[in-house]
Enzyme design. Structure first.
Site, PDB file in Angstrom:
ATOM      1  N   ILE A 183     -27.196  44.559  15.764  1.00 23.83           N
ATOM      2  CA  ILE A 183     -26.230  43.811  14.949  1.00 23.83           C
ATOM      3  C   ILE A 183     -24.822  43.993  15.510  1.00 23.83           C
ATOM      4  CG2 ILE A 183     -25.123  43.681  12.657  1.00 23.83           C
ATOM      5  CD1 ILE A 183     -27.809  44.165  11.398  1.00 23.83           C
ATOM      6  N   ASP A 311     -40.216  45.023   6.896  1.00 23.51           N
ATOM      7  CA  ASP A 311     -39.159  46.048   6.961  1.00 23.51           C
ATOM      8  C   ASP A 311     -39.363  47.181   5.962  1.00 23.51           C
ATOM      9  OD1 ASP A 311     -37.960  44.409   8.816  1.00 23.51           O
ATOM     10  OD2 ASP A 311     -36.045  44.225   7.764  1.00 23.51           O
ATOM     11  N   HIS A 443     -39.524  26.303  40.693  1.00 16.26           N
ATOM     12  CA  HIS A 443     -38.216  26.544  41.318  1.00 16.26           C
ATOM     13  C   HIS A 443     -37.311  25.358  41.047  1.00 16.26           C
ATOM     14  CE1 HIS A 443     -35.178  27.693  44.209  1.00 16.26           C
ATOM     15  NE2 HIS A 443     -35.214  26.451  44.682  1.00 16.26           N
TER      16      HIS A 443
HETATM   17  P1  FAD Z   1     -36.901  40.274   4.219  1.00 16.67           P
HETATM   18  O1  FAD Z   1     -36.640  39.185   5.175  1.00 16.67           O
HETATM   19  O2  FAD Z   1     -35.823  41.266   3.977  1.00 16.67           O
HETATM   20  O3  FAD Z   1     -37.322  39.583   2.853  1.00 16.67           O
HETATM   21  C1  FAD Z   1     -37.560  40.313   1.694  1.00 16.67           C
HETATM   22  C2  FAD Z   1     -37.396  39.400   0.512  1.00 16.67           C
HETATM   23  O4  FAD Z   1     -37.900  40.052  -0.639  1.00 16.67           O
HETATM   24  C3  FAD Z   1     -35.948  39.045   0.197  1.00 16.67           C
HETATM   25  O5  FAD Z   1     -35.800  37.653   0.096  1.00 16.67           O
HETATM   26  C4  FAD Z   1     -35.688  39.726  -1.141  1.00 16.67           C
HETATM   27  O6  FAD Z   1     -34.797  39.005  -1.968  1.00 16.67           O
HETATM   28  C5  FAD Z   1     -37.072  39.739  -1.742  1.00 16.67           C
HETATM   29  N1  FAD Z   1     -37.271  40.775  -2.751  1.00 16.67           N
HETATM   30  C6  FAD Z   1     -36.986  42.093  -2.656  1.00 16.67           C
HETATM   31  N2  FAD Z   1     -37.373  42.743  -3.779  1.00 16.67           N
HETATM   32  C7  FAD Z   1     -37.902  41.803  -4.599  1.00 16.67           C
HETATM   33  C8  FAD Z   1     -38.472  41.845  -5.890  1.00 16.67           C
HETATM   34  N3  FAD Z   1     -38.632  42.999  -6.562  1.00 16.67           N
HETATM   35  N4  FAD Z   1     -38.897  40.682  -6.448  1.00 16.67           N
HETATM   36  C9  FAD Z   1     -38.769  39.511  -5.774  1.00 16.67           C
HETATM   37  N5  FAD Z   1     -38.255  39.419  -4.540  1.00 16.67           N
HETATM   38  C10 FAD Z   1     -37.829  40.549  -3.959  1.00 16.67           C
HETATM   39  N6  FAD Z   1     -35.145  40.007  13.385  1.00 16.67           N
HETATM   40  C11 FAD Z   1     -35.643  39.342  14.438  1.00 16.67           C
HETATM   41  O7  FAD Z   1     -36.838  39.453  14.721  1.00 16.67           O
HETATM   42  N7  FAD Z   1     -34.858  38.527  15.199  1.00 16.67           N
HETATM   43  C12 FAD Z   1     -33.536  38.378  14.955  1.00 16.67           C
HETATM   44  O8  FAD Z   1     -32.854  37.638  15.671  1.00 16.67           O
HETATM   45  C13 FAD Z   1     -32.969  39.088  13.867  1.00 16.67           C
HETATM   46  N8  FAD Z   1     -31.669  38.958  13.573  1.00 16.67           N
HETATM   47  C14 FAD Z   1     -31.157  39.615  12.486  1.00 16.67           C
HETATM   48  C15 FAD Z   1     -29.799  39.503  12.227  1.00 16.67           C
HETATM   49  C16 FAD Z   1     -29.243  40.159  11.148  1.00 16.67           C
HETATM   50  C17 FAD Z   1     -27.762  39.999  10.862  1.00 16.67           C
HETATM   51  C18 FAD Z   1     -30.072  40.932  10.287  1.00 16.67           C
HETATM   52  C19 FAD Z   1     -29.497  41.614   9.089  1.00 16.67           C
HETATM   53  C20 FAD Z   1     -31.419  41.079  10.557  1.00 16.67           C
HETATM   54  C21 FAD Z   1     -31.975  40.423  11.664  1.00 16.67           C
HETATM   55  N9  FAD Z   1     -33.323  40.555  11.990  1.00 16.67           N
HETATM   56  C22 FAD Z   1     -33.830  39.902  13.087  1.00 16.67           C
HETATM   57  C23 FAD Z   1     -34.233  41.392  11.188  1.00 16.67           C
HETATM   58  C24 FAD Z   1     -35.055  40.507  10.242  1.00 16.67           C
HETATM   59  O9  FAD Z   1     -34.189  39.759   9.426  1.00 16.67           O
HETATM   60  C25 FAD Z   1     -35.990  41.359   9.397  1.00 16.67           C
HETATM   61  O10 FAD Z   1     -36.759  42.204  10.227  1.00 16.67           O
HETATM   62  C26 FAD Z   1     -36.918  40.481   8.578  1.00 16.67           C
HETATM   63  O11 FAD Z   1     -36.198  39.617   7.747  1.00 16.67           O
HETATM   64  C27 FAD Z   1     -37.876  41.330   7.743  1.00 16.67           C
HETATM   65  O12 FAD Z   1     -38.703  40.486   7.021  1.00 16.67           O
HETATM   66  P2  FAD Z   1     -39.390  40.943   5.648  1.00 16.67           P
HETATM   67  O13 FAD Z   1     -40.250  39.804   5.260  1.00 16.67           O
HETATM   68  O14 FAD Z   1     -39.989  42.283   5.803  1.00 16.67           O
HETATM   69  O15 FAD Z   1     -38.184  41.128   4.611  1.00 16.67           O
HETATM   70  P1  NAD Z   2     -29.812  49.438  15.088  1.00 22.77           P
HETATM   71  O1  NAD Z   2     -30.753  50.512  14.764  1.00 22.77           O
HETATM   72  O2  NAD Z   2     -30.185  48.404  16.068  1.00 22.77           O
HETATM   73  O3  NAD Z   2     -28.447  50.063  15.644  1.00 22.77           O
HETATM   74  C1  NAD Z   2     -27.730  51.011  14.953  1.00 22.77           C
HETATM   75  C2  NAD Z   2     -26.812  51.709  15.931  1.00 22.77           C
HETATM   76  O4  NAD Z   2     -25.904  52.493  15.200  1.00 22.77           O
HETATM   77  C3  NAD Z   2     -27.541  52.636  16.888  1.00 22.77           C
HETATM   78  O5  NAD Z   2     -27.078  52.411  18.193  1.00 22.77           O
HETATM   79  C4  NAD Z   2     -27.173  54.022  16.375  1.00 22.77           C
HETATM   80  O6  NAD Z   2     -27.141  54.995  17.404  1.00 22.77           O
HETATM   81  C5  NAD Z   2     -25.789  53.764  15.811  1.00 22.77           C
HETATM   82  N1  NAD Z   2     -25.376  54.686  14.766  1.00 22.77           N
HETATM   83  C6  NAD Z   2     -26.126  55.197  13.764  1.00 22.77           C
HETATM   84  N2  NAD Z   2     -25.373  55.991  12.975  1.00 22.77           N
HETATM   85  C7  NAD Z   2     -24.109  55.960  13.502  1.00 22.77           C
HETATM   86  C8  NAD Z   2     -22.887  56.587  13.142  1.00 22.77           C
HETATM   87  N3  NAD Z   2     -22.812  57.379  12.084  1.00 22.77           N
HETATM   88  N4  NAD Z   2     -21.802  56.335  13.894  1.00 22.77           N
HETATM   89  C9  NAD Z   2     -21.877  55.507  14.976  1.00 22.77           C
HETATM   90  N5  NAD Z   2     -23.018  54.910  15.365  1.00 22.77           N
HETATM   91  C10 NAD Z   2     -24.111  55.130  14.636  1.00 22.77           C
HETATM   92  O7  NAD Z   2     -29.399  48.810  13.669  1.00 22.77           O
HETATM   93  P2  NAD Z   2     -28.579  47.496  13.320  1.00 22.77           P
HETATM   94  O8  NAD Z   2     -27.895  46.976  14.516  1.00 22.77           O
HETATM   95  O9  NAD Z   2     -27.813  47.829  12.098  1.00 22.77           O
HETATM   96  O10 NAD Z   2     -29.731  46.495  12.930  1.00 22.77           O
HETATM   97  C11 NAD Z   2     -30.597  46.775  11.821  1.00 22.77           C
HETATM   98  C12 NAD Z   2     -31.958  46.230  12.036  1.00 22.77           C
HETATM   99  O11 NAD Z   2     -31.951  44.826  12.043  1.00 22.77           O
HETATM  100  C13 NAD Z   2     -32.535  46.698  13.352  1.00 22.77           C
HETATM  101  O12 NAD Z   2     -33.690  47.431  13.085  1.00 22.77           O
HETATM  102  C14 NAD Z   2     -32.873  45.473  14.117  1.00 22.77           C
HETATM  103  O13 NAD Z   2     -34.172  45.512  14.629  1.00 22.77           O
HETATM  104  C15 NAD Z   2     -32.730  44.337  13.113  1.00 22.77           C
HETATM  105  N6  NAD Z   2     -32.021  43.257  13.800  1.00 22.77           N
HETATM  106  C16 NAD Z   2     -32.666  42.605  14.804  1.00 22.77           C
HETATM  107  C17 NAD Z   2     -32.018  41.638  15.525  1.00 22.77           C
HETATM  108  C18 NAD Z   2     -32.739  40.943  16.639  1.00 22.77           C
HETATM  109  O14 NAD Z   2     -33.947  41.065  16.716  1.00 22.77           O
HETATM  110  N7  NAD Z   2     -32.057  40.222  17.508  1.00 22.77           N
HETATM  111  C19 NAD Z   2     -30.712  41.309  15.229  1.00 22.77           C
HETATM  112  C20 NAD Z   2     -30.076  41.994  14.217  1.00 22.77           C
HETATM  113  C21 NAD Z   2     -30.761  42.958  13.509  1.00 22.77           C
END
Ligand code: FAD
Ligand code: NAD
Length: 465
Positions: A183, A311, A443
């Protein structure tokens, strides 16, 4: 109402589990507490962040490479409001798409917070009404929320998470990011491209520390060109919202205190599993000390009819990992014997150049003491990369020293996110580096770097370097 399968949470794990369950003939329901479906990924994660990355990359190119391509324009101006509006449109279209898929597959959608009454009964509370449904099987897919630090609570004003960073009203002059992970690097790039002074403070001695170390080194080189300043091996000790700015203090390797000031401080130190309000105890479940729901190799919890995916359980927090798990659970319930090869789930960072990895890193192979050989090929030696002015990057292939089987593929470069699928395919079929090296690659393409890196790994006989 009585269902065969009920899924709590409509992120990529939940909604895919619902579709597969319905395809297999189960009467299926999905519960989502928000008004829109799609979870973190579609609403505040994968999709909106990629929309902002695409817009800002266009802007960056307009500023930096158009001239050389022979395109004359006046100095471009970044319109953050329009970028965010377009992002919102993309999100809406994508979430509406999930809504359509639920209808098409005859899945009942219930909006409201789902909580266990007992292991087969779920109460859905929406504020307007409460209702109860029963289900033979339940899949928990409640995802995750941003983690924060005890001394850096996210106040959503100046100390923000990725969610607020995707909705800022102004381009920050100074933007400090705590955490040089996925992130941090993606959203740090977004703001660096449109003019913010971005500083990334990282606790470890390298960025994207879970990936092969070559990737972190190369990404740092490439993003320094955007003006991102890196403070590695820095431990943040305090973060204070001072009204119009944030004051951040960190300790460097020598124990000196370093001060930072920023308009906004993005806390991007990871995410934590989300189970609030689920009433796990009523179903006889609890979380472990990391907040995760524990599951066995079939993704079954300690309660026989309840499964958990995505997650909220162990493993990488990735949308496509959650999806595979959703499919696996549904197919198992239908008596099938699916399998997930967790080591072959790719990881991508959507910076530019992109970073994409699958399999073992060099550090992991060293730690395991497994004999390996390595082959690399730089993007700058590719005709395709010169044509598009994308010469930053390298493909690194790791193969077993004896058998030549590919053990890891790590790419930083243009379109790495799409290229890594070739690595996954090769490794799923247990291809050797020579197998890939002997296949014809069109290519000029970026993929030629994969062929050449495989040639380099096979017999150190890359042709174009
Ligand atoms: P989530 O997507 O978190 O969905 C969980 C859902 O459950 C939510 O809608 C929530 O409202 C609902 N919920 C929770 N509790 C309840 C309840 N009690 N009742 C009803 N509903 C509930 N991953 C990638 O692979 N590629 C990326 O490019 C990528 N980019 C990211 C960028 C950002 C900024 C962030 C924050 C994450 C990114 N991720 C990416 C990570 C990805 O979003 C998560 O790994 C993924 O969404 C997990 O899916 P999930 O279905 O486990 O949960
Ligand atoms: P991350 O685990 O990728 O990175 C967290 C970073 O913060 C690490 O480098 C860690 O060493 C550092 N860190 C931890 N504690 C710290 C501290 N106290 N001070 C300074 N640095 C510290 O986590 P994220 O970037 O927050 O992303 C969260 C999750 O969302 C990840 O698990 C990632 O897989 C998912 N995500 C995925 C994508 C993608 O697939 N392109 C994009 C965004 C998020």
């Amino acid at each position: 109402m009585q269902y065969d399968v009920t899924i709590i949470g409509s992120g990529p794990g939940g909604y895919v589990a619902a579709i597969r369950s319905a395809q297999l003939g189960f009467k299926t329901a999905i519960i989502e507490k928000y008004d829109t479906l799609g979870g973190t990924c579609l609403n505040v994660g994968c999709i909106p962040s990629k929309a902002m990355l695409d817009s800002t990359e266009h802007f960056h190119n307009a500023e930096t490479t158009f001239g050389e391509h022979g395109i004359k324009i006046n100095k471009p101006k970044a319109d953050l409001g329009q970028m965010i509006k377009r992002k919102a449109d993309v999100v809406k279209q994508t979430c509406d798409g999930v809504e359509y898929l639920m209808k098409k597959n005859k899945i009942d959608v219930h909006h409201g917070v789902g909580s266990f009454v007992d292991k087969n009964t779920i109460r859905i509370s929406s504020g307007k009404e409460n209702k109860e449904i029963t289900s033979k099987y339940v899949i928990i897919a409640t995802g995750s929320k941003p983690a924060d630090l005890p001394f850096a609570k996210i106040d959503k004003k100046r100390i923000i998470s990725s969610t607020e960073a995707l909705e800022l009203k102004e381009i920050p002059k100074n933007f400090v990011v705590i955490g040089g992970g996925v992130i941090g690097m993606e959203l740090g790039s977004v703001y660096a491209r449109i003019g913010s002074n971005v500083t990334v403070i990282e606790y470890m001695d390298r960025i994207i520390p879970t990936m092969d170390s070559t990737m972190g080194k190369e990404l740092m080189k490439a993003t320094k060109k955007l003006g991102i300043d890196f403070k590695l091996s820095h431990k943040v000790t305090s973060v204070e919202n001072k009204g119009k700015e944030v004051l951040i203090k960190a300790e460097d390797k020598k124990g000196n205190t370093v001060d930072f000031k920023a308009d906004y401080c993005l806390v991007a130190i990871g995410r934590k599993p989300y189970t609030e309000g689920l009433g796990l105890e009523n179903a006889g479940l609890k979380t472990n000390d990391r907040g995760q729901i524990e599951v066995d190799e079939h993704l079954k919890t300690s309660v026989d009819n309840i499964y958990a995916i995505g997650d909220v359980i162990r493993g990488a927090m990735l949308a496509h990992k959650a999806e595979e798990e959703g499919v696996l659970v549904a197919e198992q319930l239908a008596g099938q014997k699916p399998h997930i090869h967790y080591k072959l789930i790719p990881g991508v960072v959507y910076t530019w150049p992109e970073v994409a990895s699958v399999g073992y890193t060099e550090e992991e192979l060293k730690e395991e003491g497994r004999p390996y050989k390595s082959g690399s090929f730089p993007f700058k030696a590719l005709g395709r990369a010169r044509a598009s002015m994308d010469t930053d990057g390298v493909v690194k292939v790791l193969a077993d020293k004896e058998t030549d089987e590919i053990l890891g593929m790590h790419i930083i470069g243009a379109r790495a996110a799409d290229m890594i699928a070739a690595g996954v395919t090769a490794m799923e079929y247990r291809a050797s580096a020579e197998d890939v090296a002997r296949m014809s690659h069109a290519h000029p393409t970026y993929m030629e770097a994969v062929k050449e890196a495989c040639l380099a790994a096979t017999e150190n006989r890359a042709m174009h370097v």
